[in-house]
Scaffold this active site. Sequence first.
Site, PDB file in Angstrom:
ATOM      1  N   GLU A 187      43.159  42.289  26.465  1.00  0.00           N
ATOM      2  CA  GLU A 187      44.361  42.626  25.700  1.00  0.00           C
ATOM      3  C   GLU A 187      45.491  41.662  26.078  1.00  0.00           C
ATOM      4  OE1 GLU A 187      46.964  46.651  24.678  1.00  0.00           O
ATOM      5  OE2 GLU A 187      45.509  46.659  26.310  1.00  0.00           O
TER       6      GLU A 187
ATOM      7  N   ARG B   5      30.522  47.685  39.005  1.00  0.00           N
ATOM      8  CA  ARG B   5      29.788  48.918  38.743  1.00  0.00           C
ATOM      9  C   ARG B   5      28.469  48.698  38.020  1.00  0.00           C
ATOM     10  NH1 ARG B   5      35.214  52.176  37.324  1.00  0.00           N
ATOM     11  NH2 ARG B   5      35.384  50.273  36.123  1.00  0.00           N
TER      12      ARG B   5
END
Lengths: 172, 172
Positions: free
Chosen positions: A95, A58
């Site tokens: 994460e 993006r």
Amino acid sequence: MNLASTIREVPDFPKEGILFYDITTLLKNPVALKESIDQLTAHYRNLQIDAIAGIESRGFIFGMPLAYQLGVGFLPVRKPGKLPAKTIAESYALEYGTNTLELHVDAVTEGQRILVVDDLLATGGTAQASCKLVERLGGKVVGVTFAIELTFLKGREKLAGYEVFSLMQYDA
Amino acid sequence: MNLASTIREVPDFPKEGILFYDITTLLKNPVALKESIDQLTAHYRNLQIDAIAGIESRGFIFGMPLAYQLGVGFLPVRKPGKLPAKTIAESYALEYGTNTLELHVDAVTEGQRILVVDDLLATGGTAQASCKLVERLGGKVVGVTFAIELTFLKGREKLAGYEVFSLMQYDA
């Protein structure tokens, strides 16, 4: 125009408890699309940018029209295995696990002033890795820019030392 | 300018025996970047395009500046699981296995005139699936455009019935 009014908020995407800010509703609106690129262009017009590094995928969306408007080149920062010539790579922590980004070694020449572009500033790991790629090739990162900034994730702290600009900010 | 002179030819990528036409050397050249978008804009300026559907991820690269130049919206056609709201999907055959592309159901409104954009026309399966997505939502595909066309793979035959335009053609 109020760009944020064109963003769709999607709860529980990509997983439960995450509120996703969807840019596709901005992009399909011709006025909002033009306004977002015009705001970015105005912000960077006088900063002597030599090229724009856009982060897959993006970052391509906002980076390419900005490169066109500024009259500079565009350097795709890509996921591993996508760039066909000689690359350098940077990995960064997620994460769970790590991600890696690559840049062609001949994308940047010594001393070039580079603007790094992505759609979203979350924790800043992706943008930071992209800045490192540019700097390892001798480029100077003039700024890091985003359509959306999730201020509560404090990505700006990870990007301390860089000029950071975002079109829209969300604090939750 | 001769756009093809800015394309890097990389042998044996992504696998042995494949000659890869690398657009990153075009994109980093500001003159070539501008020329490629200007040629696309000139070709489509008078065709009453309502929106551009760009195919992930290099279709974003050419599609977004073209959308900006034409003053229309941009609709990302994405790989599965990337679009956050309700989608439709189309699968198409590869040499081994299948790929799937998705489009938001609210991306296209009935009767909209859509231009489909990707970087490369090879066998045409990706573009054909994207056209089907647009048509299932009631859009009319006004054209399908590419930076590079590998004419020996006869993608135009698969896209018969659509107007096809490419900036550069390679016959081997």
